[in-house]
Design a protein around this motif. Structure first.
Motif, short mmCIF file in Angstrom:
data_model
loop_
_atom_site.label_atom_id
_atom_site.label_comp_id
_atom_site.label_asym_id
_atom_site.label_seq_id
_atom_site.Cartn_x
_atom_site.Cartn_y
_atom_site.Cartn_z
N UNK A 259 0.55 -1.02 0.05
CA UNK A 259 -0.40 -0.18 0.02
C UNK A 259 0.95 1.15 0.14
N UNK A 260 1.97 1.18 0.01
CA UNK A 260 2.85 2.63 -0.44
C UNK A 260 2.99 3.05 -1.72
N UNK B 44 -0.68 -3.25 -5.80
CA UNK B 44 -0.84 -2.00 -5.13
C UNK B 44 -1.99 -1.61 -4.80
N UNK B 45 -2.15 -1.03 -3.38
CA UNK B 45 -3.33 0.02 -3.00
C UNK B 45 -3.67 1.25 -2.34
#
Lengths: 308, 308
Positions: free
Chosen positions: A97-98, A113-114
């Motif tokens: 999540x980065x 990735x969110x």
């Protein structure tokens, strides 16, 4: 059978440790021979969460062995935050999540990735997508990760999805979100046993900003003054790190978990960038109070990166 | 309302164009003010697909205007394959099926790469996840993208998910997969109107391999000899590109869509790497037949990268 190793970043935090454990468990449920690992010491907050839900810390690895075929990265993607021989291994998945930076592969992979507050929030979705039941232990670990990354849902990084997941997981884990959350954060904020070296390395991440090497260490505290009682020793450790790693800036961030502010200490030749990035003046001990700043990712890295 | 621009890579192919169109349509259905764009000319194969399903090519853009707030990349992530001012814009999403390389953001984003054969296969899943009905036109465009990227499901890049999506979409689009697919590929393989410059630029991608700059152009043909009838002119165009772009290797790949082989022409100081990567000898005209090789991504880039 292909052996897969799952791990988060160096200086592991609760999201990194719990996501590695939980995702390995999910992969096993899906028939993949995966095991979790960690790249550093388990901190007091994480240990509290592990103990509370009866889980064991994953095995420590210094580098990925030859017997491992694939690795899965959780909670990070930047190679400098990963295992030392990351460039030599086959990365088949990333759940993160980065921001994406300093990451590359030779082959296509599953990269997810969110822009949510916590890796565990994405994992909770992956359980649903695969129709795998979340156990009480896994719910507790994912909940702990969300509480940790969001400072009990108060950080600006916390999204509606994180909040929803946290409430859902608290129910499965059988704990009261607020009560358990504050207990866990306080366990992490008890810094009385930590040496100055512990403080500046326990949750430190390196970043490349422009041409500069920047390291940002963050600790949570109930009383920031208590941490800075040993500022002299902390400065000595930081000076060593700056020399050893050729850093342009070391930012030590002490976040007050009750006030939701951060008292920072900036050292290194590029420390002026901290003043510019946050429109503050460092005092004669190189410290400044950043009002309302609690998130390294969303508030500190973003602002500093623009300055460099 | 925030304006979002959605585009695929330079030298657009059918997946890049169709995915931009379809994803913009899906975003609009979800209430996002998004519009599709393209970074180059529409090729004959893509034009056939657009005409067949009554769609219009997206608008050409040379760079992202100031009025655009966000961009979404489909079918690519490497900056050198993207719009020229990609480093200055805010990327909020990537939907892709390639390796990750030379990509970075300042902020967290929604990055979704999956190791499938085609971006459209992922988009088809996103429609389902969001419970949006796939229209006949969108089904036709996504089907065309899958047929194109998988050479009618024959490429080694084609996964079970791509095959399943293709059959499902053919049904919604109301076409026979084999009949429509071969017609579309033949439309793209009709190179009679193309100049030598067209041939070497129509589907060319740049890669950084080790320290080397490598460009790989691919065309599909029914008769590879017909393409090489103008080898002299093709070589002249490639020489110009090598000089202009300071390339170490230019690999021109002519893929026989009926035989599923590729007849390649290698130029540049690093052309020996082609011999080593594929265990072949270039003949006195710098050409070699790569048996069973049809996929730039899975067979050519992977093998070449290892050599550099």
């Amino acid at each position: 059978m292909t052996k897969t190793l799952i791990f988060g970043h160096k200086s592991p935090d609760t999201d990194t440790i719990c996501s590695a454990l939980v995702y390995a468990d999910l992969k096993n449920a899906l028939g993949v021979d995966a095991k979790p690992a960690r790249l550093g010491e388990v901190n007091a907050e994480t240990q509290f969460a592990l103990d509370h839900f009866g889980a064991e810390a994953p095995e420590y690895v210094e580098r990925v062995d030859d017997e491992i075929d694939n690795v899965i990265l959780v909670d990070h993607n930047e190679f400098q935050q990963s295992v030392d021989n990351i460039s030599d291994v086959r990365i088949t998945e990333v759940i993160d999540h980065h921001k994406v930076s300093n990451f590359e592969t030779k082959e296509p992979l599953y990269f997810r990735a969110e822009p949510v507050g916590c890796t565990a929030t994405i994992l909770n979705k992956i359980f649903k997508e695969n129709e795998v039941i979340v156990s009480k232990e896994n719910a507790g670990l994912m909940l702990s990760a969300i509480i940790s990354d969001s400072l009990l849902l108060k950080s600006p990084t916390c999204t509606a999805e994180d909040r929803e997941a946290a409430h859902e997981l608290a129910e499965i884990a059988g704990v009261d979100l607020e009560t358990y959350g504050l207990e866990m954060l306080k366990a992490g904020a008890d810094l009385s046993d930590q040496t100055a070296l512990d403080l500046v390395t326990m949750d430190a991440k390196e970043f490349t900003m422009g041409d500069a090497n920047v390291q940002i260490a963050q600790v949570n505290a109930v009383d920031t003054n208590q941490v800075y009682a040993s500022q002299d020793s902390i400065e000595k450790e930081i000076e060593k790190l700056i020399n050893d790693k050729n850093l342009d800036l070391f930012l030590f961030v002490v976040t007050d978990i009750l006030e939701n502010d951060s008292d920072v200490l900036a050292m290194g030749q590029a420390k002026d960038n901290v003043e510019k990035a946050f429109d503050v003046k460092l005092d004669d001990r190189n410290r400044a109070l950043l009002k309302g700043v609690v998130s390294r990712k969303k508030q500190i890295v973003t602002n500093l990166s623009e300055q460099f």
